[in-house]
Scaffold this motif. Structure first.
Motif, short mmCIF file in Angstrom:
data_model
loop_
_atom_site.label_atom_id
_atom_site.label_comp_id
_atom_site.label_asym_id
_atom_site.label_seq_id
_atom_site.Cartn_x
_atom_site.Cartn_y
_atom_site.Cartn_z
N ASP A 276 0.95 -1.33 -0.13
CA ASP A 276 0.07 0.06 -0.02
C ASP A 276 0.90 1.33 0.03
O ASP A 276 0.64 2.47 -0.76
CB ASP A 276 -1.05 0.08 1.36
CG ASP A 276 -2.03 -0.88 1.07
OD1 ASP A 276 -2.37 -1.47 -0.04
OD2 ASP A 276 -2.74 -1.28 2.27
N THR B 152 2.49 1.68 -3.38
CA THR B 152 1.79 2.07 -4.37
C THR B 152 1.48 3.73 -4.33
O THR B 152 1.31 4.17 -5.46
CB THR B 152 0.51 1.33 -4.24
OG1 THR B 152 0.62 -0.02 -4.26
CG2 THR B 152 -0.69 1.68 -5.21
N ILE C 29 6.30 -4.84 -6.93
CA ILE C 29 5.19 -5.31 -6.47
C ILE C 29 4.64 -6.30 -7.12
O ILE C 29 4.47 -6.39 -8.32
CB ILE C 29 3.98 -4.00 -6.61
CG1 ILE C 29 4.68 -2.78 -5.78
CG2 ILE C 29 2.77 -4.46 -5.97
CD1 ILE C 29 3.67 -1.62 -6.18
N LYS D 128 -1.37 -6.90 -6.81
CA LYS D 128 -1.77 -6.25 -8.04
C LYS D 128 -3.47 -6.86 -7.97
O LYS D 128 -4.49 -6.21 -8.45
CB LYS D 128 -1.01 -6.31 -9.31
CG LYS D 128 0.12 -5.62 -9.00
CD LYS D 128 1.06 -5.96 -10.33
CE LYS D 128 2.37 -5.07 -10.20
NZ LYS D 128 3.27 -5.29 -11.44
#
Length: 252
Positions: A231, A234, A243, A248
């Protein structure tokens, strides 16, 4: 007989004079409050400022202890330090110095804060700051008054338990953020994650590979550590951090 009396009288007069003279002198075991307080650094010539592998911090500090010869006072006192240019290769914008003796204290620490090196070639004691304690209105340096601070960054190596399909490709930023979030569980949510924390250890030192009881807690580990970690990346993308697909897919 008279000669003996005269000699004794002379000796007594001499002793009395010495006592009277010494009474005018200051007691050598009593500190003269009219003099400046002496200040001396400890015996270290070098202090290492370390950026530890488990935290991703921008600034770190190195400390040098000092003691005073004098009487404590009821106010903070600033210690004057000089940066030795010939021993310093860090830009002035990348360090700052805290040199205060708190009120009532007889000893303290000078702290030198530095910014994490931008370039990896400077991470292993290639950056230095040299300091010298100087006389000011409060203090006079005594004995050792000079010290050098070197900067070292401890970079993590990929542990055996790092699985790319679970955590993405290994990188130092991801490793440090993972440990930051995992360590925060010990402080803020220990009861919720107590079973997992006790099994893995405070710094995941018990985890060698994902098998047996460690595999049984993997789902909880993903929920409490990996999801918050990805998180973060991102919202704050880092080119070094990969990631994984399972995260995803959760966003779809």
């Amino acid at each position: 007989m008279k000669n003996r009396i005269y000699v004794i009288w002379c000796i007594m007069s001499l002793v009395a004079g010495m006592v009277a003279f010494s009474a005018c002198e200051k007691d050598p075991w009593t500190w003269d409050t009219g003099r400046k307080t002496g200040i001396a650094l400890d015996d270290r010539a070098t202090v290492v400022i370390t950026f530890p592998m488990y935290t991703d911090t921008t600034w770190a500090a190195g400390l040098i202890k000092f003691s005073i010869l004098g009487v404590p006072v009821d106010y903070d006192r600033e210690i004057l330090v000089e940066v030795i240019d010939s021993l310093t290769n860090i830009p002035s914008t990348d360090y700052h110095i805290d040199a205060i003796l708190p009120a009532g204290a007889e000893s303290g620490k000078i702290a030198v804060w530095t910014r994490r090196p931008i370039h990896k070639e400077y991470e292993d004691m290639k950056l230095w700051i040299g300091l010298r304690v100087m006389e000011n209105k409060e203090f006079v340096p005594m004995m050792r008054s000079q010290v050098s601070f070197g900067v070292r960054v401890e970079n993590p190596e990929e542990p055996r338990w790092w699985l790319e399909e679970l955590m993405g490709k290994f990188s130092a930023p991801a490793f440090r953020k993972l440990h930051e979030i995992y360590g925060d569980l010990w402080l803020r949510r220990p009861e919720e994650y107590r079973s997992m924390l006790d099994v893995y250890g405070r710094q995941l030192q018990n985890l060698q590979e994902w098998s047996g009881i460690y595999l049984a807690f993997q789902k909880l580990f993903k929920q409490g550590v990996l999801v918050p970690m990805f998180d973060y990346f991102t919202e704050h993308p880092n080119p070094e951090v990969d990631i994984p697909e399972w995260y995803k897919d959760n966003l779809k």
